[in-house]
Design an enzyme around this catalytic site. Structure first.
Site, PDB file in Angstrom:
ATOM      1  N   TYR A  88      71.270  57.737  38.642  1.00 59.34           N
ATOM      2  CA  TYR A  88      70.617  58.965  39.121  1.00 59.34           C
ATOM      3  C   TYR A  88      69.637  58.584  40.229  1.00 59.34           C
ATOM      4  O   TYR A  88      68.646  57.910  39.967  1.00 59.34           O
ATOM      5  CB  TYR A  88      69.891  59.616  37.948  1.00 59.34           C
ATOM      6  CG  TYR A  88      69.266  60.966  38.221  1.00 59.34           C
ATOM      7  CD1 TYR A  88      69.463  61.653  39.413  1.00 59.34           C
ATOM      8  CD2 TYR A  88      68.482  61.585  37.253  1.00 59.34           C
ATOM      9  CE1 TYR A  88      68.892  62.885  39.627  1.00 59.34           C
ATOM     10  CE2 TYR A  88      67.905  62.828  37.458  1.00 59.34           C
ATOM     11  CZ  TYR A  88      68.110  63.469  38.657  1.00 59.34           C
ATOM     12  OH  TYR A  88      67.536  64.700  38.878  1.00 59.34           O
ATOM     13  N   LYS A 116      74.913  59.471  41.488  1.00 60.32           N
ATOM     14  CA  LYS A 116      74.490  60.817  41.913  1.00 60.32           C
ATOM     15  C   LYS A 116      73.566  60.619  43.097  1.00 60.32           C
ATOM     16  O   LYS A 116      72.434  60.172  42.934  1.00 60.32           O
ATOM     17  CB  LYS A 116      73.771  61.492  40.748  1.00 60.32           C
ATOM     18  CG  LYS A 116      73.184  62.865  41.012  1.00 60.32           C
ATOM     19  CD  LYS A 116      72.508  63.381  39.723  1.00 60.32           C
ATOM     20  CE  LYS A 116      71.931  64.770  39.853  1.00 60.32           C
ATOM     21  NZ  LYS A 116      70.894  64.915  40.866  1.00 60.32           N
TER      22      LYS A 116
END
Lengths: 297, 297
Positions: A131, A159
């Protein structure tokens, strides 16, 4: 599971604690729209504001209500020990994947972030999505670090927080990132305004805040991308510009999406964990108008 | 209690958890040196990495070992609800004051930070020190916000992150801040390299990382300041420049002070909570040399 539309619902919070009824309503919109995966307790899901017990409870509700749709759970925390506890809880609750941010207090080195991911992937068998959200975590990944992390057994997706603002430079950027990654690691676009550029540039998945509240609207975009209908993707994302403008105006998507959920009667208007505060009444009115004008659903 | 030297000890952490023995040794150095106050669980005390139970335990140990020296406890957390829990724990343990940072995940507005302080001061009777440390919390206070906060009943000090780098501009800056504050609110300098400039510019207290490990060295500086011996303050702080250079080199004081505590045999060399990692061996050697050359104690 790391392709298509991953929808990130809010975790509504009131003075009474987590609004489980509101959260369940949010989930039912996602299962009815058959999003490809659900990502709970992301930044939109306010993971950073919730206790271990609250996060366990949210994960269990999501598992019960997800109707077989794969579930990713964000396990971020400042301390590695707490990340491991959240990861264990998520695994025990039946999550299919973990989302792992480099949440920081003291500034972290690349080696420290690598150590975090190494520890988590050694201790948990679930696939992990990197992330990258420097606006909240204050850590910036280098492409080299993406590459090192992607070689860890278990890391399966990254991501990314956006792409450059033109189709050709966005495509170059995604190609550049991919050149650093192991071949089994997917790239997901986030920062919703970048969704069209990112998907058309070759991202495999949209990690979507918009999709957490307006899954039908978001899914039309990832379905157009799946058909390689680049113009369709561009048009559909461009049409939502008034929504992206609200996100920019209010310093990100969270306060806007929280207000929107309230306007739609899914949650209370004030559904953010303190110290976060709901937007002012005139902003809420403007958001209601945009939802109505765009026909978001 | 908001004047003189407030010493911020490390919270040493090993793979076994908090190193209570090491922490107790650190405290005994502070009580022997008779620092004016002790600030536990600050950034140097790794509050952001510890659970509620660990923080309660550290506070209780500090209370037991503080030999009557006033105790301030940092109660920072991303969520207001958790801040209130920590504040209640600190009050129950017998702390004399709270240190309250605007720890952020989502970017906070001034009104949100004001709301946090308002809630805490309404719920807890202990005096509160505003903790301004944008390098870790990513929130920047304006002078206007300092002013609004200083009017809350209970707010009694502000810990500023530094002053401009010359005596005259530093004095102007402290005067400017003071013009915004209620008259019963003290100003404390932090960022140890600024200690001399800050104290000579009229700061009332030094919130000191150096003082948490080298209390005798630090107390000589605040004692010179108390006698209005500005040259003495300047000389004593300038003499420590090799220590400040190490802080700059390693992105802040924490990793250096942790290594130093290990070198001195007070804690293990590796005493930082993960994901933080100890410095490399050659850096540790350099730190040992500086401690020895400066005769820090």
């Amino acid at each position: 599971m790391f392709k298509g539309l991953c929808a990130f619902p809010l975790t509504p919070v009131t003075t009474q604690g987590v609004d489980e009824k509101g959260f369940t309503k949010l989930l039912s919109r996602l299962t009815e729209a058959r999003v490809d995966s659900i990502g709970v307790l992301g930044s939109t899901g306010s993971y950073a504001y919730l206790t271990r017990e609250q996060r366990k409870r949210i994960t269990l509700i999501a598992r019960e209500q997800s109707a077989g749709i794969p579930l990713m759970v964000c396990v971020g925390a400042v301390s590695t020990e707490q990340v491991l506890q959240h990861a264990e809880d998520a695994q025990n609750a039946g999550a299919e994947a973990l989302l792992l941010p480099a949440m920081s207090y003291q500034r972290l080195s690349d080696d420290e972030v690598f150590g975090l991911f190494e520890t988590v992937t050694q201790n948990v068998s679930l696939p992990v999505c990197i992330y990258d959200n420097p606006g909240t975590t204050h850590f910036e990944y280098s492409d080299e670090l993406y590459g090192r992390l992607s070689e860890l057994h278990g890391v399966r997706s990254v991501k990314i927080p956006g792409v450059p603002n033109s189709p050709s430079t966005a495509a170059q950027r995604v190609k550049q990132i991919r050149s650093h990654l192991s071949s089994d690691v997917s790239i997901g676009i986030s920062g919703d305004a970048f969704a069209g550029l990112g998907l058309n540039a070759g991202c495999d998945i949209w990690y979507s805040v918009c999709g957490g509240l307006f899954p039908i609207t978001a899914k039309e975009i990832t379905e157009a991308a799946a058909k390689n209908d680049k113009d369709g993707v561009t048009e559909r994302v461009a049409r939502l510009e008034p929504l992206w403008a609200l996100f920019r105006k209010h310093g990100g998507s969270l306060r806007v999406i929280a207000a929107a959920a309230g306007i739609m009667g899914i949650t209370e208007i004030d559904c953010l964990p303190r110290p976060l505060r709901p937007l002012h009444a005139d902003d809420v009115t403007e958001i209601a108008r945009v939802i109505s004008q765009l026909g978001l659903d």
